[in-house]
Design an enzyme around this catalytic site. Sequence first.
Site, PDB file in Angstrom:
ATOM      1  N   SER A   1      -0.365   1.264  -4.322  1.00 31.19           N
ATOM      2  CA  SER A   1       0.987   0.873  -3.889  1.00 31.19           C
ATOM      3  C   SER A   1       1.883   1.916  -4.150  1.00 31.19           C
ATOM      4  O   SER A   1       1.694   2.999  -4.896  1.00 31.19           O
ATOM      5  CB  SER A   1       1.494  -0.435  -4.227  1.00 31.19           C
ATOM      6  OG  SER A   1       1.813  -0.484  -5.746  1.00 31.19           O
TER       7      SER A   1
ATOM      8  N   LYS B   1      14.523   3.359   6.126  1.00 33.34           N
ATOM      9  CA  LYS B   1      14.113   5.010   5.436  1.00 33.34           C
ATOM     10  C   LYS B   1      15.085   4.944   4.294  1.00 33.34           C
ATOM     11  O   LYS B   1      16.257   5.131   4.137  1.00 33.34           O
ATOM     12  CB  LYS B   1      14.721   5.893   6.552  1.00 33.34           C
ATOM     13  CG  LYS B   1      14.377   7.371   6.220  1.00 33.34           C
ATOM     14  CD  LYS B   1      14.683   8.321   7.539  1.00 33.34           C
ATOM     15  CE  LYS B   1      14.267   9.617   7.256  1.00 33.34           C
ATOM     16  NZ  LYS B   1      14.680  10.595   8.117  1.00 33.34           N
TER      17      LYS B   1
ATOM     18  N   TYR C   1       1.758   0.297   0.320  1.00 32.34           N
ATOM     19  CA  TYR C   1       2.559  -0.936   0.581  1.00 32.34           C
ATOM     20  C   TYR C   1       3.692  -1.006  -0.973  1.00 32.34           C
ATOM     21  O   TYR C   1       3.278  -0.647  -1.922  1.00 32.34           O
ATOM     22  CB  TYR C   1       2.140  -2.417   0.461  1.00 32.34           C
ATOM     23  CG  TYR C   1       1.118  -2.374  -0.862  1.00 32.34           C
ATOM     24  CD1 TYR C   1       1.425  -3.304  -1.812  1.00 32.34           C
ATOM     25  CD2 TYR C   1      -0.246  -2.190  -0.590  1.00 32.34           C
ATOM     26  CE1 TYR C   1       0.879  -3.682  -2.929  1.00 32.34           C
ATOM     27  CE2 TYR C   1      -1.031  -2.434  -1.837  1.00 32.34           C
ATOM     28  CZ  TYR C   1      -0.570  -3.141  -2.984  1.00 32.34           C
ATOM     29  OH  TYR C   1      -1.252  -3.092  -4.202  1.00 32.34           O
TER      30      TYR C   1
END
Length: 116
Positions: free
Chosen positions: A25, A9, A58
């Site tokens: 992305s 995180k 991603y």
Amino acid sequence: MQIQVVKSKIHRVKVTGADLNYIGSITIDETLMEAANLIEGEKVFIVNVNNGERFETYVIKGIRNSGEITLNGPAARKVQKDDIIIIMSYAVMDFEKAKTFKPWMVFPNEKDNSLT
């Protein structure tokens, strides 16, 4: 039994750019990627603190120590420059292992996305 738990995180980081014409992305400063134990190509979930948007994409490696957090392609429509976002990735693991697993949590400086 296998369950999903938060693996990494990056909490409350500032968006530095949004490039609609890129393939897609999120570009993340390599220093932040390493601190959060993220790899290029890894699936991440993004939460926009400013507008409540939630989406997945991603990771693409950005320039080390640049502070870059750029949303690319269609994800660029979900943010604006200077929005604050949270970036998370998850891992699948055995239920018993998950009880003791410690995720990588990174709390950058919201002004410049540095770790200092």
